[in-house]
Design a protein around this motif. Structure first.
Motif, PDB file in Angstrom:
ATOM      1  N   ALA A 125      -0.344  -9.465  -0.623  1.00 47.29           N
ATOM      2  CA  ALA A 125      -0.512  -9.144  -2.037  1.00 47.29           C
ATOM      3  C   ALA A 125      -0.550 -10.438  -2.827  1.00 47.29           C
ATOM      4  CB  ALA A 125       0.621  -8.244  -2.535  1.00 47.29           C
ATOM      5  N   MET A 126      -1.119 -10.347  -4.036  1.00 47.20           N
ATOM      6  CA  MET A 126      -1.160 -11.484  -4.942  1.00 47.20           C
ATOM      7  C   MET A 126      -0.770 -11.021  -6.335  1.00 47.20           C
ATOM      8  SD  MET A 126      -4.467 -13.669  -3.624  1.00 47.20           S
ATOM      9  CE  MET A 126      -5.375 -12.258  -3.048  1.00 47.20           C
ATOM     10  N   ALA A 127      -0.068 -11.867  -7.015  1.00 47.92           N
ATOM     11  CA  ALA A 127       0.335 -11.602  -8.393  1.00 47.92           C
ATOM     12  C   ALA A 127      -0.238 -12.684  -9.289  1.00 47.92           C
ATOM     13  CB  ALA A 127       1.863 -11.579  -8.511  1.00 47.92           C
ATOM     14  N   ALA A 128      -0.840 -12.279 -10.398  1.00 48.93           N
ATOM     15  CA  ALA A 128      -1.428 -13.235 -11.340  1.00 48.93           C
ATOM     16  C   ALA A 128      -1.581 -12.544 -12.680  1.00 48.93           C
ATOM     17  CB  ALA A 128      -2.775 -13.743 -10.844  1.00 48.93           C
ATOM     18  N   ALA A 129      -1.362 -13.301 -13.758  1.00 48.77           N
ATOM     19  CA  ALA A 129      -1.497 -12.740 -15.107  1.00 48.77           C
ATOM     20  C   ALA A 129      -2.912 -12.271 -15.384  1.00 48.77           C
ATOM     21  CB  ALA A 129      -1.058 -13.775 -16.135  1.00 48.77           C
ATOM     22  N   VAL A 130      -3.890 -12.862 -14.703  1.00 52.80           N
ATOM     23  CA  VAL A 130      -5.283 -12.511 -14.953  1.00 52.80           C
ATOM     24  C   VAL A 130      -5.572 -11.070 -14.559  1.00 52.80           C
ATOM     25  CG1 VAL A 130      -6.201 -13.179 -12.706  1.00 52.80           C
ATOM     26  CG2 VAL A 130      -7.611 -13.459 -14.753  1.00 52.80           C
ATOM     27  N   LEU A 131      -4.678 -10.444 -13.790  1.00 57.00           N
ATOM     28  CA  LEU A 131      -4.901  -9.072 -13.335  1.00 57.00           C
ATOM     29  C   LEU A 131      -4.484  -8.029 -14.369  1.00 57.00           C
ATOM     30  CD1 LEU A 131      -3.665  -9.407  -9.640  1.00 57.00           C
ATOM     31  CD2 LEU A 131      -6.014  -9.066 -10.416  1.00 57.00           C
ATOM     32  N   ARG A 132      -3.938  -8.451 -15.499  1.00 56.60           N
ATOM     33  CA  ARG A 132      -3.623  -7.468 -16.547  1.00 56.60           C
ATOM     34  C   ARG A 132      -4.934  -6.926 -17.117  1.00 56.60           C
ATOM     35  NH1 ARG A 132       0.161 -11.650 -18.272  1.00 56.60           N
ATOM     36  NH2 ARG A 132       2.247 -11.129 -17.485  1.00 56.60           N
ATOM     37  N   LEU A 153      -3.195  -5.600  -0.724  1.00 49.76           N
ATOM     38  CA  LEU A 153      -4.116  -5.240   0.345  1.00 49.76           C
ATOM     39  C   LEU A 153      -3.295  -4.896   1.574  1.00 49.76           C
ATOM     40  CD1 LEU A 153      -5.801  -7.416  -1.512  1.00 49.76           C
ATOM     41  CD2 LEU A 153      -7.437  -7.217   0.371  1.00 49.76           C
ATOM     42  N   GLN A 154      -3.410  -3.651   2.011  1.00 49.92           N
ATOM     43  CA  GLN A 154      -2.602  -3.134   3.105  1.00 49.92           C
ATOM     44  C   GLN A 154      -3.526  -2.515   4.146  1.00 49.92           C
ATOM     45  OE1 GLN A 154       1.193  -1.143   2.014  1.00 49.92           O
ATOM     46  NE2 GLN A 154       0.351   0.605   3.111  1.00 49.92           N
ATOM     47  N   LEU A 155      -3.151  -2.688   5.405  1.00 49.70           N
ATOM     48  CA  LEU A 155      -3.953  -2.082   6.465  1.00 49.70           C
ATOM     49  C   LEU A 155      -4.033  -0.578   6.241  1.00 49.70           C
ATOM     50  CD1 LEU A 155      -2.808  -3.924   9.724  1.00 49.70           C
ATOM     51  CD2 LEU A 155      -4.897  -4.265   8.422  1.00 49.70           C
ATOM     52  N   ARG A 156      -5.251  -0.078   6.214  1.00 51.92           N
ATOM     53  CA  ARG A 156      -5.425   1.344   5.943  1.00 51.92           C
ATOM     54  C   ARG A 156      -5.078   2.150   7.185  1.00 51.92           C
ATOM     55  NH1 ARG A 156      -9.771   3.242   8.498  1.00 51.92           N
ATOM     56  NH2 ARG A 156     -11.405   1.786   9.177  1.00 51.92           N
ATOM     57  N   HIS A 171       3.632 -11.637   1.292  1.00 50.56           N
ATOM     58  CA  HIS A 171       3.446 -10.840   2.500  1.00 50.56           C
ATOM     59  C   HIS A 171       4.023  -9.451   2.255  1.00 50.56           C
ATOM     60  CE1 HIS A 171       3.005 -14.423   5.457  1.00 50.56           C
ATOM     61  NE2 HIS A 171       1.836 -13.939   5.120  1.00 50.56           N
ATOM     62  N   VAL A 172       3.258  -8.440   2.547  1.00 53.87           N
ATOM     63  CA  VAL A 172       3.750  -7.059   2.511  1.00 53.87           C
ATOM     64  C   VAL A 172       4.195  -6.733   3.923  1.00 53.87           C
ATOM     65  CG1 VAL A 172       3.187  -4.665   2.008  1.00 53.87           C
ATOM     66  CG2 VAL A 172       2.176  -6.494   0.644  1.00 53.87           C
ATOM     67  N   ASP A 173       5.510  -6.741   4.133  1.00 57.69           N
ATOM     68  CA  ASP A 173       6.050  -6.558   5.469  1.00 57.69           C
ATOM     69  C   ASP A 173       6.413  -5.094   5.696  1.00 57.69           C
ATOM     70  OD1 ASP A 173       6.847  -7.288   7.989  1.00 57.69           O
ATOM     71  OD2 ASP A 173       8.047  -8.992   7.316  1.00 57.69           O
ATOM     72  N   ALA A 174       6.876  -4.802   6.900  1.00 59.73           N
ATOM     73  CA  ALA A 174       7.149  -3.410   7.259  1.00 59.73           C
ATOM     74  C   ALA A 174       8.262  -2.808   6.410  1.00 59.73           C
ATOM     75  CB  ALA A 174       7.524  -3.333   8.743  1.00 59.73           C
ATOM     76  N   PHE A 175       9.235  -3.622   5.985  1.00 60.34           N
ATOM     77  CA  PHE A 175      10.387  -3.087   5.266  1.00 60.34           C
ATOM     78  C   PHE A 175      10.607  -3.761   3.909  1.00 60.34           C
ATOM     79  CE2 PHE A 175      11.218  -3.055   9.866  1.00 60.34           C
ATOM     80  CZ  PHE A 175      11.197  -1.681  10.075  1.00 60.34           C
ATOM     81  N   GLY A 176       9.671  -4.564   3.455  1.00 61.62           N
ATOM     82  CA  GLY A 176       9.825  -5.229   2.178  1.00 61.62           C
ATOM     83  C   GLY A 176       8.679  -6.189   1.934  1.00 61.62           C
ATOM     84  N   VAL A 177       8.871  -7.060   0.967  1.00 60.93           N
ATOM     85  CA  VAL A 177       7.853  -8.058   0.632  1.00 60.93           C
ATOM     86  C   VAL A 177       8.530  -9.421   0.576  1.00 60.93           C
ATOM     87  CG1 VAL A 177       6.480  -6.395  -0.674  1.00 60.93           C
ATOM     88  CG2 VAL A 177       8.180  -7.788  -1.860  1.00 60.93           C
ATOM     89  N   MET A 225      -1.182 -12.421   7.404  1.00 57.97           N
ATOM     90  CA  MET A 225      -0.353 -11.244   7.620  1.00 57.97           C
ATOM     91  C   MET A 225       1.090 -11.680   7.851  1.00 57.97           C
ATOM     92  SD  MET A 225      -2.629  -8.865   7.381  1.00 57.97           S
ATOM     93  CE  MET A 225      -1.927  -7.383   8.087  1.00 57.97           C
ATOM     94  N   PRO A 226       2.036 -10.799   7.582  1.00 59.78           N
ATOM     95  CA  PRO A 226       3.445 -11.157   7.829  1.00 59.78           C
ATOM     96  C   PRO A 226       3.659 -11.496   9.291  1.00 59.78           C
ATOM     97  CG  PRO A 226       3.206  -8.809   7.404  1.00 59.78           C
ATOM     98  CD  PRO A 226       1.908  -9.434   7.052  1.00 59.78           C
TER      99      PRO A 226
END
Length: 936
Positions: free
Chosen positions: A162-169, A262-265, A525-531, A553-554
């Motif tokens: 995942a990514m975090a950025a102010a531009v995504l508002r 973005l997560q594995l579907r 990283h979006v991990d199995a039990f957290g980030v 990937m984690p």
């Protein structure tokens, strides 16, 4: 006649007396052989009886609420009741142990399968990994998520990045988000654009939780040698993309920035391992929004409503009238394109129409270049005076005000030329610049200071509202009359905003920590039990981590991981964990693995140092029951996000073959190992294991101890070697001389060296794949059935660690030609026998109740050793259908049976009159449940 009455004749009495006197020399003579053998073995050859071995047990100590840590020393005495001679059975700790308030709160696991999937079990100690209760007959669970036949498969782990950025508002309108990732390790054949696009699904942070999922179209994905660029379209009817709320998103992302995940579907779990080889070096995000209508509008006369038609410059617009268009979402970003779309109501849509409208006005020359306004605004890059923008609409009645020039820089070149001309110094040049400014509609050379968060449009063209009244009257009084049309009053029926902004590129592989402090883009990283936010570890907070780029990937490089969440602990605290395994549950065909231990520190796994931090591991890498003792390092943290916060997390990991580790029956903190201390106790105590729950109290209990429990049976005890056993051992030693040559040598060497083994069968010229393999040797071992900790008593197994020790023991005593590849030590191949029949019960016996009694009777008949340790478990034998029919009909609840079928549980359709082992290593045992039905 009775010889004791004195009624015998003298000669008979003399004969009997001589015989009685001869008893003593006769006894000495009869015992001569034994005494001679004892003298030869013990005195001449030096064989002595092996002493008794005390049994050991694992205890759990619970402190009172609020009590401080307590050391349990070796001087503590614990009672297990009394033995057969009514003497106290006393145990004492083998080594000191520190007991504290530690509690096991959570057990979860991941398993990286050979097919590329990463499976996860949020509740590892359950039947399905998701919380289903374990069956009472098989309460074991695998620490690394392996499934037994018939068990529900584990789900794919929800992993990604995942990514975090102010531009995504992005509050409204049609939104397009484009991401560019610099990737190292791309394989063009494996990591194609279509593959990467199809592997992920996208979610965005919203006000009520996650928005999505959205998919990536193959046409919007492109891959080069070292980058992946893709985009996703968010329709206008989707909710606003807002800052993350960890409670709503149910993931511990930091609040304050919007998130794209973005997560594995579902169905793409096999791509975890191929994607794990990619590493991210930089990231860039671009957003494009159009049709933004939720704008804040203000004019010189107050607030304007964008939902209704409004007058942007008032009812009588004059030069200097202003319109403020507020959009904090757009103007808080670094923009690359910005435009306003206005829909005019009743406006002249061409220059000719404007000229006709202002015919006969004395000031019509000022409208020769149309109607314009000066625009200015500021974004994350600073103030931006744009210069004149044309307000006349296109023939469709709309106008698109492009507020960023096409030259690639903000502002018009002409506006820059005006300033240069005015600054040239000559009076003529300043007059020329002022003339040009007035013709083009520019107000003045005053420095621009745009209002924050707003686009300011200042009308620079005089629409001649001030001259209309006087000139209209004069025109009507002229000869001939010259009527004037009413001047144009700009009126907007609809307004919207469009823009393009970008963040980055942010490099994730810089050595300098400054590149991650206040970075425009934060990578997670979006991990199995957290980030977990990545690239922070490069700042030196994790000196045990290697430097380099960030994995896409984690990281789950190990084949299996068990995560143990503990409460009541902090950095520097000691911990003693009991791991009770199901004996023999490890795959004996697997290669033995070494379990590594680590602790979670600042969202990264820090390996425990053997000796100083990992002080004890008597489990031999989870191959047998034992205690793992650690001292938590100073780097241990509890405010992690990779796993739930507030707990200390330990990790046990195996690099490969997780099936080489035993299944677990339980993980318990505050464990103490104790050993029996002989005080002239009855020797029979060591003949069998001490049952669970026997040790519950101390002779002098510490004041802070609340309870002591013994959850499992004792182990390791053995009686002192008796004379016959000594003679047998000595004779066998003289026979095989410590060398494995014959079949008998193999069997007796193992039996002597491993008391936990009860039976050994040596099969020469046999391998794991063939019974005709010259040069190979197979040893089939059966455990001592007195040890009742086995999870499956019907199919007892020697644990993998003992198998490895047996193999090493034999290889050290074999002749040349036999090595690790040709010696196979294994458990028996059990064949479960199952019967299927219908029964008629005797009057007064309900089938619903006594059915289980019939099943239990069959279990005891087919596997008697599972219920009586004195009954041997032997190889060979056979089972007759007729004998079983007679046995069932002899039960007191049964009248008669019919449709009786005998088969192996693996082939229930194959009815046989007689069953016998089909292989030299096979043993027939009872199936746990037989197919019994009532005849109606």
């Amino acid at each position: 006649m009775d010889s004791d009455t004195g009624d015998l004749p003298p000669h008979l009495a003399l004969l009997i007396a001589s015989l009685k006197v001869a008893r003593h020399p006769r006894a000495l003579l009869n015992d001569f052989t034994r005494r001679h053998l004892d003298f030869q073995m013990q005195t001449v050859l030096g064989f002595t009886p092996q002493p008794a071995r005390p049994d050991h047990a694992h205890l759990l100590v619970q402190l009172k609420k609020g009590a401080t840590a307590l050391e349990i020393g070796t001087d503590l005495r614990l009672s297990a009741g009394k033995d057969a001679s009514q003497r106290e059975l006393l145990y004492r700790p083998v080594r000191p142990a520190v007991i504290n308030q530690a509690r096991v709160v959570s057990l979860c696991a991941t398993r990286r399968a050979p097919d590329g999937h990463l499976y996860f079990a949020p509740i590892a100690d359950s039947a399905n990994g998701l919380g289903e209760k374990l069956p009472a007959e098989q309460p074991a669970w695998h620490p690394f998520g392996l499934r037994r036949p018939g068990q529900t498969a584990l789900p794919d782990a929800p992993v990604g990045f995942a990514m975090a950025a102010a531009v995504l508002r992005l509050a409204s309108g049609l939104r397009k988000i484009s991401l560019g990732l610099g990737l190292d390790g791309i394989d063009p054949e494996m990591h194609s654009a279509a593959t990467l696009a199809g592997a992920f699904e996208i979610h965005l942070s919203g006000a009520k939780g996650w928005i999505g999922p959205f998919t990536i179209a193959s046409a919007d994905s492109s891959v080069t040698a070292n980058s992946w660029t893709f985009s996703v379209l968010v329709p206008a009817d989707q909710p606003a993309i807002v800052d993350a709320s960890p409670a709503l998103l149910q993931q511990d992302f930091p609040a304050g920035l919007p998130i794209i995940r973005l997560q594995l579907r579902e169905g793409a779990g096999q791509w975890f391992t191929p994607l794990s080889g990619l590493r991210v070096s930089q990231a860039k995000i671009s957003v494009e929004a159009s049709g933004i209508g939720n704008l804040t509008l203000e004019g010189d006369f107050g607030t304007l409503d964008p939902k209704k038609a409004f007058l942007p410059f008032g009812p009588q617009p004059a030069p200097g009238a202003r319109l403020y268009v507020g959009s904090p979402e757009a103007l808080g970003k670094r923009l690359t394109r910005l435009s306003l779309q206005l829909a005019w109501q009743g406006a002249p849509n061409t220059q000719t129409a404007l000229t006709d409208l202002y015919a006969h006005y004395s000031g019509q020359g000022g409208l020769a270049y149309g109607v314009s306004a000066q625009a200015e605004w500021s974004d994350a890059g600073g103030s931006n005076p744009v210069g004149p923008v044309a307000l006349l609409p296109a023939p469709g009645g709309r106008v698109d005000l492009n507020l960023i020039g096409n030259t690639g820089k903000r502002g018009y070149r002409e506006h820059t030329a005006y300033g240069a001309l005015a600054r040239s110094g000559s009076a003529y040049a300043r007059k020329q610049a002022l003339y040009l400014k007035r013709r083009r509609g520019l107000a003045s050379d005053a420095p621009s200071s745009p209002r924050a968060g707003f686009i300011t449009l200042t009308l620079t063209t005089d629409l001649l509202h001030g001259a209309w009244r006087s000139e209209a009257i004069a025109g009507l009084l002229a000869k001939p009359p010259t009527p004037l049309k009413e001047p144009w009053t700009p009126k907007v029926s609809a307004i919207s905003l469009a823009y393009t902004a970008e963040a980055g590129p942010t490099r994730l592989d810089e050595d300098s920590p400054a590149s991650f402090t206040g970075a425009e883009i934060e990578f997670f990283h979006v991990d199995a039990f957290g980030v977990s936010r990545e690239h922070l570890w490069l700042s030196g907070k994790r000196p045990w981590m290697p430097q380099g780029s960030v994995p896409l990937m984690p990281p789950h490089r190990e084949a299996g991981e068990l995560f143990i969440g503990l409460a009541g602990l902090a950095a520097g605290d000691p911990l003693s964990l009991l791991f009770q395994v199901a004996d023999g549950s490890a795959d004996p065909q697997a290669e033995a693995q070494t379990v590594s231990w680590s602790v979670l520190a600042d969202n990264a796994w820090r390996a425990l140092v053997p000796g100083s931090e990992l002080t004890l591991d008597s489990t031999r890498s989870l191959r047998n029951s034992g205690i793992v003792s650690v001292v938590l390092p100073d780097e241990t943290t509890t405010d992690n996000t990779r796993l739930p916060a507030g707990l200390v997390w330990l990790r046990a990991a195996v690099p490969a073959a997780p099936e080489a580790v035993c299944q677990l029956l339980g993980v318990h903190p505050n464990a103490v190992e104790v050993a029996f201390e002989d005080h002239a106790n009855a020797a029979s105590h060591l003949a069998s294991a001490l049952p669970a729950g026997s040790i519950t109290r101390c002779l002098a209990p510490p004041a802070s101890v609340k309870a002591i429990s013994q959850p499992y049976a004792s182990f390791g005890g053995a009686l002192q070697e008796d004379a016959s056993a000594l003679a047998r051992r000595a004779a066998e030693r003289l026979r095989h001389r410590g060398r494995a040559i014959t079949r008998r040598d193999f069997e007796h060497l193992v039996l002597q060296a491993f008391p936990a083994v009860d039976r050994v069968k040596c099969i020469p010229h046999a391998s794991a794949t063939s019974w005709l393999a010259p040069g190979h040797t197979m040893l089939v071992v059966v455990p001592d059935l007195r040890q009742r900790n086995a999870v499956d008593p019907l199919q007892p197994r020697v644990d993998l660690d003992t198998l490895e020790q047996i193999k090493a023991f034999i290889l050290a005593r074999t002749p040349m030609g036999l090595d690790a590849s040709t010696l196979n030590v294994r458990n028996p191949a059990y064949r479960a026998v199952q019967v299927d029949f219908k029964v008629v019960m005797r009057q007064g016996f309900a089938f619903s109740y006594y059915r289980q009694n019939i099943n239990q009777a069959l279990l005891q008949a087919l596997s008697p050793w599972a219920f009586d340790a004195t009954r041997p478990l032997d190889f060979g034998g056979r089972v007759l259908r007729s004998a079983l029919v007679d046995f069932v009909e002899s039960l007191p609840w049964v009248d008669y049976v019919t449709d009786f079928r005998l088969s192996l549980a693996a082939t229930p359709a194959d009815d046989r009159p007689e069953l016998a082992p089909d292989a030299p290593d096979a043993i027939l045992v009872s199936a746990p449940q037989h197919l019994i039905a009532e005849l109606t």
